[in-house]
Design a protein around this motif. Structure first.
Motif, PDB file in Angstrom:
ATOM      1  N   SER A  82      26.486 -41.430  -9.100  1.00  0.00           N
ATOM      2  CA  SER A  82      25.411 -41.037  -7.693  1.00  0.00           C
ATOM      3  C   SER A  82      24.255 -39.334  -8.125  1.00  0.00           C
ATOM      4  CB  SER A  82      25.147 -42.085  -6.723  1.00  0.00           C
ATOM      5  OG  SER A  82      26.159 -40.734  -5.376  1.00  0.00           O
ATOM      6  N   ARG A  83      23.196 -39.716  -7.707  1.00  0.00           N
ATOM      7  CA  ARG A  83      22.193 -38.403  -7.258  1.00  0.00           C
ATOM      8  C   ARG A  83      23.026 -37.746  -6.256  1.00  0.00           C
ATOM      9  NH1 ARG A  83      17.760 -35.995  -4.501  1.00  0.00           N
ATOM     10  NH2 ARG A  83      17.737 -37.669  -3.179  1.00  0.00           N
ATOM     11  N   LEU A  84      23.127 -36.410  -5.664  1.00  0.00           N
ATOM     12  CA  LEU A  84      23.430 -35.591  -5.031  1.00  0.00           C
ATOM     13  C   LEU A  84      22.270 -35.744  -4.040  1.00  0.00           C
ATOM     14  CD1 LEU A  84      26.341 -32.918  -7.080  1.00  0.00           C
ATOM     15  CD2 LEU A  84      26.515 -34.684  -5.475  1.00  0.00           C
ATOM     16  N   TRP A  85      22.466 -35.133  -3.038  1.00  0.00           N
ATOM     17  CA  TRP A  85      21.736 -35.197  -1.917  1.00  0.00           C
ATOM     18  C   TRP A  85      21.111 -33.355  -1.331  1.00  0.00           C
ATOM     19  CZ3 TRP A  85      23.010 -38.776   2.582  1.00  0.00           C
ATOM     20  CH2 TRP A  85      22.327 -40.186   2.213  1.00  0.00           C
ATOM     21  N   THR A  86      20.008 -33.163  -0.876  1.00  0.00           N
ATOM     22  CA  THR A  86      19.629 -32.278  -1.042  1.00  0.00           C
ATOM     23  C   THR A  86      19.775 -31.438   0.712  1.00  0.00           C
ATOM     24  OG1 THR A  86      17.030 -32.126  -0.514  1.00  0.00           O
ATOM     25  CG2 THR A  86      18.062 -31.826  -2.968  1.00  0.00           C
ATOM     26  N   VAL A  87      19.521 -30.357   1.184  1.00  0.00           N
ATOM     27  CA  VAL A  87      19.289 -30.282   2.881  1.00  0.00           C
ATOM     28  C   VAL A  87      18.395 -31.570   3.058  1.00  0.00           C
ATOM     29  CG1 VAL A  87      19.046 -28.605   4.349  1.00  0.00           C
ATOM     30  CG2 VAL A  87      20.300 -28.031   2.025  1.00  0.00           C
ATOM     31  N   ASP A  88      17.019 -31.388   2.419  1.00  0.00           N
ATOM     32  CA  ASP A  88      15.750 -32.403   2.661  1.00  0.00           C
ATOM     33  C   ASP A  88      16.003 -33.649   3.131  1.00  0.00           C
ATOM     34  OD1 ASP A  88      13.701 -30.333   3.526  1.00  0.00           O
ATOM     35  OD2 ASP A  88      13.792 -29.889   1.450  1.00  0.00           O
ATOM     36  N   ASP A  89      17.089 -34.110   2.017  1.00  0.00           N
ATOM     37  CA  ASP A  89      17.585 -35.332   1.929  1.00  0.00           C
ATOM     38  C   ASP A  89      18.927 -36.300   3.130  1.00  0.00           C
ATOM     39  OD1 ASP A  89      16.508 -36.019  -0.070  1.00  0.00           O
ATOM     40  OD2 ASP A  89      18.452 -36.083  -1.778  1.00  0.00           O
ATOM     41  N   VAL A  90      19.304 -35.115   3.411  1.00  0.00           N
ATOM     42  CA  VAL A  90      20.654 -35.432   4.575  1.00  0.00           C
ATOM     43  C   VAL A  90      19.780 -34.303   6.216  1.00  0.00           C
ATOM     44  CG1 VAL A  90      22.937 -34.058   5.765  1.00  0.00           C
ATOM     45  CG2 VAL A  90      22.135 -34.120   3.195  1.00  0.00           C
ATOM     46  N   SER A  91      18.537 -34.244   5.683  1.00  0.00           N
ATOM     47  CA  SER A  91      17.640 -34.369   7.141  1.00  0.00           C
ATOM     48  C   SER A  91      17.137 -35.261   7.295  1.00  0.00           C
ATOM     49  CB  SER A  91      16.644 -32.741   7.008  1.00  0.00           C
ATOM     50  OG  SER A  91      15.771 -32.843   7.931  1.00  0.00           O
ATOM     51  N   ASP A  92      15.874 -35.940   6.319  1.00  0.00           N
ATOM     52  CA  ASP A  92      15.583 -37.111   6.296  1.00  0.00           C
ATOM     53  C   ASP A  92      16.450 -38.821   7.010  1.00  0.00           C
ATOM     54  OD1 ASP A  92      13.184 -35.572   5.883  1.00  0.00           O
ATOM     55  OD2 ASP A  92      13.144 -36.276   3.614  1.00  0.00           O
ATOM     56  N   TYR A  93      17.779 -38.405   6.456  1.00  0.00           N
ATOM     57  CA  TYR A  93      18.492 -38.705   6.581  1.00  0.00           C
ATOM     58  C   TYR A  93      19.380 -39.384   8.262  1.00  0.00           C
ATOM     59  CZ  TYR A  93      23.038 -41.852   7.016  1.00  0.00           C
ATOM     60  OH  TYR A  93      23.707 -42.952   6.781  1.00  0.00           O
ATOM     61  N   LEU A  94      19.491 -38.528   8.928  1.00  0.00           N
ATOM     62  CA  LEU A  94      19.875 -38.058   9.965  1.00  0.00           C
ATOM     63  C   LEU A  94      19.602 -37.290  11.044  1.00  0.00           C
ATOM     64  CD1 LEU A  94      22.349 -35.356   9.383  1.00  0.00           C
ATOM     65  CD2 LEU A  94      23.338 -38.038   9.360  1.00  0.00           C
ATOM     66  N   GLY A  95      17.717 -37.368  10.175  1.00  0.00           N
ATOM     67  CA  GLY A  95      16.891 -37.357  11.508  1.00  0.00           C
ATOM     68  C   GLY A  95      16.450 -35.882  12.733  1.00  0.00           C
ATOM     69  N   ILE A  96      17.213 -34.983  11.312  1.00  0.00           N
ATOM     70  CA  ILE A  96      17.213 -33.935  12.412  1.00  0.00           C
ATOM     71  C   ILE A  96      17.144 -32.350  11.395  1.00  0.00           C
ATOM     72  CG2 ILE A  96      19.370 -34.350  13.215  1.00  0.00           C
ATOM     73  CD1 ILE A  96      21.337 -32.318  11.360  1.00  0.00           C
ATOM     74  N   PRO A  97      16.022 -31.546  12.015  1.00  0.00           N
ATOM     75  CA  PRO A  97      16.138 -30.386  11.650  1.00  0.00           C
ATOM     76  C   PRO A  97      16.480 -29.648  10.748  1.00  0.00           C
ATOM     77  CG  PRO A  97      15.747 -30.151  14.265  1.00  0.00           C
ATOM     78  CD  PRO A  97      15.967 -31.042  13.398  1.00  0.00           C
ATOM     79  N   VAL A  98      16.000 -29.490   9.188  1.00  0.00           N
ATOM     80  CA  VAL A  98      17.135 -28.236   7.974  1.00  0.00           C
ATOM     81  C   VAL A  98      17.385 -27.304   8.666  1.00  0.00           C
ATOM     82  CG1 VAL A  98      16.902 -27.248   5.518  1.00  0.00           C
ATOM     83  CG2 VAL A  98      15.255 -29.471   6.057  1.00  0.00           C
ATOM     84  N   SER A  99      17.349 -26.596   9.698  1.00  0.00           N
ATOM     85  CA  SER A  99      17.810 -25.315  10.128  1.00  0.00           C
ATOM     86  C   SER A  99      18.660 -25.505  11.347  1.00  0.00           C
ATOM     87  CB  SER A  99      16.495 -24.880  11.474  1.00  0.00           C
ATOM     88  OG  SER A  99      16.214 -25.330  12.273  1.00  0.00           O
ATOM     89  N   THR A 100      18.690 -27.030  11.403  1.00  0.00           N
ATOM     90  CA  THR A 100      19.961 -27.335  12.428  1.00  0.00           C
ATOM     91  C   THR A 100      21.261 -28.085  11.271  1.00  0.00           C
ATOM     92  OG1 THR A 100      18.865 -29.128  14.108  1.00  0.00           O
ATOM     93  CG2 THR A 100      21.175 -29.590  13.424  1.00  0.00           C
ATOM     94  N   LEU A 101      21.269 -28.037  10.116  1.00  0.00           N
ATOM     95  CA  LEU A 101      22.242 -28.782   9.138  1.00  0.00           C
ATOM     96  C   LEU A 101      22.010 -26.726   9.016  1.00  0.00           C
ATOM     97  CD1 LEU A 101      20.325 -30.855   6.361  1.00  0.00           C
ATOM     98  CD2 LEU A 101      22.959 -30.867   8.272  1.00  0.00           C
ATOM     99  N   TYR A 102      22.052 -26.169   8.534  1.00  0.00           N
ATOM    100  CA  TYR A 102      21.864 -25.147   8.401  1.00  0.00           C
ATOM    101  C   TYR A 102      22.823 -24.051   9.176  1.00  0.00           C
ATOM    102  CZ  TYR A 102      19.575 -24.648   4.334  1.00  0.00           C
ATOM    103  OH  TYR A 102      19.289 -24.795   2.281  1.00  0.00           O
ATOM    104  N   ASP A 103      22.290 -24.344  10.766  1.00  0.00           N
ATOM    105  CA  ASP A 103      23.314 -23.850  11.957  1.00  0.00           C
ATOM    106  C   ASP A 103      24.556 -24.610  12.072  1.00  0.00           C
ATOM    107  OD1 ASP A 103      23.565 -22.376  14.684  1.00  0.00           O
ATOM    108  OD2 ASP A 103      22.814 -24.642  15.230  1.00  0.00           O
ATOM    109  N   TRP A 104      24.541 -26.001  11.697  1.00  0.00           N
ATOM    110  CA  TRP A 104      26.712 -26.531  12.084  1.00  0.00           C
ATOM    111  C   TRP A 104      26.439 -26.096  10.860  1.00  0.00           C
ATOM    112  CZ3 TRP A 104      24.382 -32.354  12.679  1.00  0.00           C
ATOM    113  CH2 TRP A 104      23.996 -32.786  13.226  1.00  0.00           C
TER     114      TRP A 104
END
Length: 59
Positions: A2-24
């Motif tokens: 399957s296609r790999l997800w981008t940070v934006d894809d994960v952000s949309d899936y979890l409903g959180i800001p991209v900046s939160t993913l980088y912080d985590w």
């Protein structure tokens, strides 16, 4: 495969800001990701497994 997800894809899936993913990521928290050059990529199954594992964590 399957296609790999981008940070934006994960952000949309979890409903959180991209900046939160980088912080985590700096705190060793969140779904596992790998660097591809300067980009982060996620396996969809890793993101969903991480999300499902949250049910098992004690608050």
């Amino acid at each position: 495969m399957s296609r790999l997800w981008t940070v934006d894809d994960v952000s949309d899936y979890l409903g959180i800001p991209v900046s939160t993913l980088y912080d985590w990521r700096t705190r060793d928290y969140g779904p596992p990701a790998k660097r591809v050059g300067k980009y982060l990529r996620y396996k969809a199954e890793d993101v969903t497994a991480w999300f499902e594992s949250l049910d098992n964590e004690v608050a």
